[in-house]
Design a protein around this motif. Structure first.
Motif, mmCIF file in Angstrom:
data_model
loop_
_atom_site.group_PDB
_atom_site.id
_atom_site.type_symbol
_atom_site.label_atom_id
_atom_site.label_comp_id
_atom_site.label_asym_id
_atom_site.label_seq_id
_atom_site.Cartn_x
_atom_site.Cartn_y
_atom_site.Cartn_z
ATOM 1 N N LEU A 134 -69.849 69.249 -43.102
ATOM 2 C CA LEU A 134 -68.532 68.670 -43.367
ATOM 3 C C LEU A 134 -68.653 67.357 -44.130
ATOM 4 O O LEU A 134 -69.573 66.577 -43.913
ATOM 5 N N ASP A 135 -67.670 67.114 -44.995
ATOM 6 C CA ASP A 135 -67.615 65.852 -45.730
ATOM 7 C C ASP A 135 -67.005 64.772 -44.834
ATOM 8 O O ASP A 135 -66.613 65.030 -43.691
ATOM 9 N N ARG A 136 -66.892 63.583 -45.380
ATOM 10 C CA ARG A 136 -66.423 62.451 -44.586
ATOM 11 C C ARG A 136 -65.087 62.723 -43.909
ATOM 12 O O ARG A 136 -64.876 62.377 -42.745
ATOM 13 N N ASN A 137 -64.180 63.369 -44.619
ATOM 14 C CA ASN A 137 -62.836 63.604 -44.087
ATOM 15 C C ASN A 137 -62.710 64.915 -43.323
ATOM 16 O O ASN A 137 -61.613 65.330 -42.963
ATOM 17 N N GLY A 138 -63.838 65.588 -43.091
ATOM 18 C CA GLY A 138 -63.822 66.838 -42.346
ATOM 19 C C GLY A 138 -63.717 68.086 -43.197
ATOM 20 O O GLY A 138 -63.775 69.197 -42.671
ATOM 21 N N SER A 139 -63.586 67.934 -44.507
ATOM 22 C CA SER A 139 -63.485 69.113 -45.371
ATOM 23 C C SER A 139 -64.833 69.832 -45.448
ATOM 24 O O SER A 139 -65.893 69.215 -45.362
ATOM 25 N N LEU A 140 -64.769 71.150 -45.625
ATOM 26 C CA LEU A 140 -65.959 71.988 -45.587
ATOM 27 C C LEU A 140 -66.723 71.893 -46.902
ATOM 28 O O LEU A 140 -66.174 72.094 -47.979
ATOM 29 N N ASP A 162 -67.565 55.662 -38.266
ATOM 30 C CA ASP A 162 -66.558 55.665 -39.331
ATOM 31 C C ASP A 162 -65.181 55.484 -38.689
ATOM 32 O O ASP A 162 -64.618 56.422 -38.115
ATOM 33 N N ARG A 163 -64.638 54.283 -38.804
ATOM 34 C CA ARG A 163 -63.354 53.982 -38.172
ATOM 35 C C ARG A 163 -62.164 54.564 -38.933
ATOM 36 O O ARG A 163 -61.071 54.668 -38.382
ATOM 37 N N GLU A 164 -62.386 54.979 -40.168
ATOM 38 C CA GLU A 164 -61.260 55.513 -40.950
ATOM 39 C C GLU A 164 -61.059 57.000 -40.726
ATOM 40 O O GLU A 164 -59.935 57.457 -40.492
ATOM 41 N N TYR A 165 -62.141 57.780 -40.786
ATOM 42 C CA TYR A 165 -62.020 59.238 -40.689
ATOM 43 C C TYR A 165 -62.603 59.817 -39.397
ATOM 44 O O TYR A 165 -62.418 61.002 -39.121
ATOM 45 N N GLY A 166 -63.301 59.013 -38.616
ATOM 46 C CA GLY A 166 -63.863 59.505 -37.370
ATOM 47 C C GLY A 166 -65.313 59.939 -37.493
ATOM 48 O O GLY A 166 -65.873 60.062 -38.582
ATOM 49 N N GLU A 167 -65.929 60.153 -36.341
ATOM 50 C CA GLU A 167 -67.329 60.544 -36.216
ATOM 51 C C GLU A 167 -68.246 59.455 -36.806
ATOM 52 O O GLU A 167 -67.836 58.301 -36.907
ATOM 53 N N TRP A 168 -69.501 59.817 -37.120
ATOM 54 C CA TRP A 168 -70.478 58.864 -37.650
ATOM 55 C C TRP A 168 -70.941 59.305 -39.035
ATOM 56 O O TRP A 168 -71.025 60.501 -39.326
ATOM 57 N N PHE A 169 -71.274 58.320 -39.849
ATOM 58 C CA PHE A 169 -72.088 58.609 -41.024
ATOM 59 C C PHE A 169 -73.489 58.970 -40.528
ATOM 60 O O PHE A 169 -73.887 58.610 -39.421
ATOM 61 N N GLY A 170 -74.255 59.633 -41.382
ATOM 62 C CA GLY A 170 -75.568 60.091 -40.932
ATOM 63 C C GLY A 170 -76.758 59.437 -41.600
ATOM 64 O O GLY A 170 -77.835 59.382 -41.005
ATOM 65 N N TYR A 171 -76.567 58.932 -42.818
ATOM 66 C CA TYR A 171 -77.730 58.553 -43.614
ATOM 67 C C TYR A 171 -77.510 57.222 -44.337
ATOM 68 O O TYR A 171 -76.584 57.085 -45.135
ATOM 69 N N PHE A 172 -78.400 56.284 -44.062
ATOM 70 C CA PHE A 172 -78.366 54.984 -44.720
ATOM 71 C C PHE A 172 -79.713 54.685 -45.362
ATOM 72 O O PHE A 172 -80.758 55.127 -44.889
ATOM 73 N N HIS A 173 -79.648 53.931 -46.462
ATOM 74 C CA HIS A 173 -80.876 53.406 -47.039
ATOM 75 C C HIS A 173 -81.417 52.287 -46.149
ATOM 76 O O HIS A 173 -80.733 51.808 -45.237
ATOM 77 N N ARG A 174 -82.634 51.881 -46.407
ATOM 78 C CA ARG A 174 -83.269 50.893 -45.547
ATOM 79 C C ARG A 174 -82.494 49.582 -45.497
ATOM 80 O O ARG A 174 -82.445 48.914 -44.461
ATOM 81 N N ASP A 175 -81.860 49.205 -46.590
ATOM 82 C CA ASP A 175 -81.138 47.935 -46.637
ATOM 83 C C ASP A 175 -79.765 48.009 -45.971
ATOM 84 O O ASP A 175 -79.007 47.038 -45.991
ATOM 85 N N GLY A 176 -79.421 49.162 -45.398
ATOM 86 C CA GLY A 176 -78.137 49.305 -44.711
ATOM 87 C C GLY A 176 -77.024 49.829 -45.587
ATOM 88 O O GLY A 176 -75.893 49.972 -45.113
ATOM 89 N N SER A 177 -77.314 50.143 -46.838
ATOM 90 C CA SER A 177 -76.286 50.721 -47.711
ATOM 91 C C SER A 177 -76.187 52.221 -47.454
ATOM 92 O O SER A 177 -77.180 52.892 -47.169
ATOM 93 N N LEU A 178 -74.960 52.747 -47.563
ATOM 94 C CA LEU A 178 -74.697 54.149 -47.257
ATOM 95 C C LEU A 178 -75.314 55.051 -48.319
ATOM 96 O O LEU A 178 -75.092 54.867 -49.513
ATOM 97 N N ALA A 179 -76.073 56.052 -47.873
ATOM 98 C CA ALA A 179 -76.712 56.990 -48.804
ATOM 99 C C ALA A 179 -75.776 58.134 -49.168
ATOM 100 O O ALA A 179 -75.741 58.585 -50.310
ATOM 101 N N THR A 180 -75.018 58.628 -48.203
ATOM 102 C CA THR A 180 -74.053 59.702 -48.425
ATOM 103 C C THR A 180 -73.011 59.621 -47.323
ATOM 104 O O THR A 180 -73.334 59.275 -46.182
ATOM 105 N N SER A 181 -71.779 59.970 -47.649
ATOM 106 C CA SER A 181 -70.710 59.898 -46.653
ATOM 107 C C SER A 181 -70.559 61.190 -45.874
ATOM 108 O O SER A 181 -69.633 61.345 -45.084
ATOM 109 N N ILE A 182 -71.457 62.141 -46.076
ATOM 110 C CA ILE A 182 -71.406 63.417 -45.381
ATOM 111 C C ILE A 182 -71.410 63.208 -43.861
ATOM 112 O O ILE A 182 -72.066 62.320 -43.342
ATOM 113 N N LYS A 183 -70.636 64.028 -43.164
ATOM 114 C CA LYS A 183 -70.580 63.933 -41.700
ATOM 115 C C LYS A 183 -71.442 64.968 -41.007
ATOM 116 O O LYS A 183 -71.724 64.863 -39.806
#
Length: 394
Positions: free
Chosen positions: A39-45, A347-368
């Motif tokens: 699922l994507d960030r907003n729950g879409s398949l 993720d306070r906007e769409y729910g659940e958690w992000f899964g993958y971050f780069h080492r510096d804390g930047s988001l790698a992908t918004s996939i859920k």
């Protein structure tokens, strides 16, 4: 330190108002049964194929939530649709399970090197038998466990990762996962407790003998068949802190269950070593994906990333270690991980958690979710933590 009652309330609300509703709303396949996880960030398949791993894992999650958190009929209904899909679509004619299937349950991939689809189905069946009251599922779970042991112990069934004539190896994942599988079976087979405890003891002995290395102060992921350190190879040196920390709380739990102080000390030692190696103080915290046992350069492209699941294992392990020892260092480590999760993953906007971050804390992908991320590690963290907190409050 946050009051335990406040912490429990926060974790209960995250689980029941954020995590589980996300998967109930977007993951359950109302047409074919089972659960989607890509699922994507907003729950879409994003991908219509289904992870067989996650049919068993999600079955465990919703069944456990129903029995251990609140008897929400939505949880049991989700478990029912998942177990039906699991039964009807996820087994091949030889009894082995698929790894990936189409949305309607046709095989896409069958991995003959591993038995993890089966182990996750075992814990799902065991939990579902308790939630539904259908004892036939505990029997299915036990029969599947016996089948896994046959797969694991019979030469030639599992395809080895490397040529055994050239390099015969053993992996931490097998015995570590089976410790937890047997612990789940024990919950629904109290009459087999002595038998199960003996097998868990054998698996813990295997972990300690081959993978827990005092000379290196680490837990190896892979070693020679005789326990030798494969120092000249990437696979032999690789450390997976999240995996080792997960194993540490499995073993600590067994120590508490059996009153075996050695198991408790072993689990604490594994946690101490691997939290130290895994926590990335250089780049703002979080458990890093991989380390090298000798501090050498790693080859994996994602070796320095921060994945969701090692953070969840560190929460459980440190909270359990604090319960056992009362040592403030474990509460401090728990708070460090909890804060990192709150700052980055939720993720306070769409729910659940992000899964993958780069080492510096930047988001790698918004996939859920994908074939590996779904409703398991995160809800398990909240459920196990609530249980630990309850045991300290009572």
């Amino acid at each position: 330190m946050e009051d335990f009652k406040v912490l429990r309330k926060r974790y209960f609300e995250e689980l029941t108002e954020n995590i589980l509703p996300f998967w109930l709303k977007y993951g359950i396949d109302k047409k074919n049964g089972g659960i989607y996880t890509a699922l994507d960030r907003n729950g879409s398949l994003l991908e219509s194929d289904k992870s067989v791993w996650f049919q068993g894992r999600a079955l465990w999650t919703f069944s456990k939530a129903y029995t251990d958190i609140e008897a929400n009929p939505e949880y049991l209904e989700a478990a029912r649709t998942i177990v039906k899909f699991l039964d009807e679509k996820c087994f091949d004619s030889d009894g082995r399970m698929f790894f990936r299937v189409t949305s309607d349950g046709r095989c896409v991939i069958k991995r003959l090197r591993y038995f993890f689809s089966e182990t996750f189905a075992i814990i799902g069946y065991a939990a579902y038998s308790k939630a539904s009251g259908d004892l036939s599922y505990r029997n299915k779970a036990f029969a599947l466990y016996e089948f896994v042991e046959k797969i694991r112990s019979t030469p030639g069934i599992l395809i080895p990762k490397m040529s055994p004539e050239t390099r015969s190896t053993r992996a931490f994942a097998g015995p570590m996962i089976l410790i937890n599988v047997l612990a789940e079976l024990r919950e629904v087979f109290p009459e087999k407790e002595q038998w199960i405890n003996a097998r868990i003891a054998s698996l813990i002995e295997e972990v300690e003998k081959y993978f827990v290395r005092d000379d290196l102060e680490c837990v190896l992921e892979e070693c020679g068949i005789d326990g030798s350190f494969l120092k000249d190879h990437f696979e032999g040196r690789i450390l997976n802190p999240g995996h080792s920390i997960e194993g540490s709380w499995f073993i600590m739990n067994e120590g508490l269950k059996s009153g075996n102080r050695h198991y408790v000390e072993l689990g604490l030692k594994m946690l101490d070593w691997m939290f130290l190696k895994g926590w990335d103080s250089e780049y703002g915290g979080g458990i890093i994906q991989y380390r090298d046992a000798l501090g050498l350069s790693l080859s994996e492209y994602h070796q320095d990333m921060k994945f969701w699941w090692p953070q969840t294992e560190a929460v459980i392990a440190n909270l359990l270690a604090y319960k056992i020892t009362g040592e403030e260092k474990y509460m401090k480590q728990f708070e460090m991980v909890d804060e990192y999760i709150s700052k980055h993953f939720i993720d306070r906007e769409y729910g659940e958690w992000f899964g993958y971050f780069h080492r510096d804390g930047s988001l790698a992908t918004s996939i859920k979710g994908n074939l590996y991320k779904g409703p398991f590690h995160i809800p398990r963290m909240y459920m196990k933590s609530i249980g630990i907190i309850d045991s300290m409050l009572n």
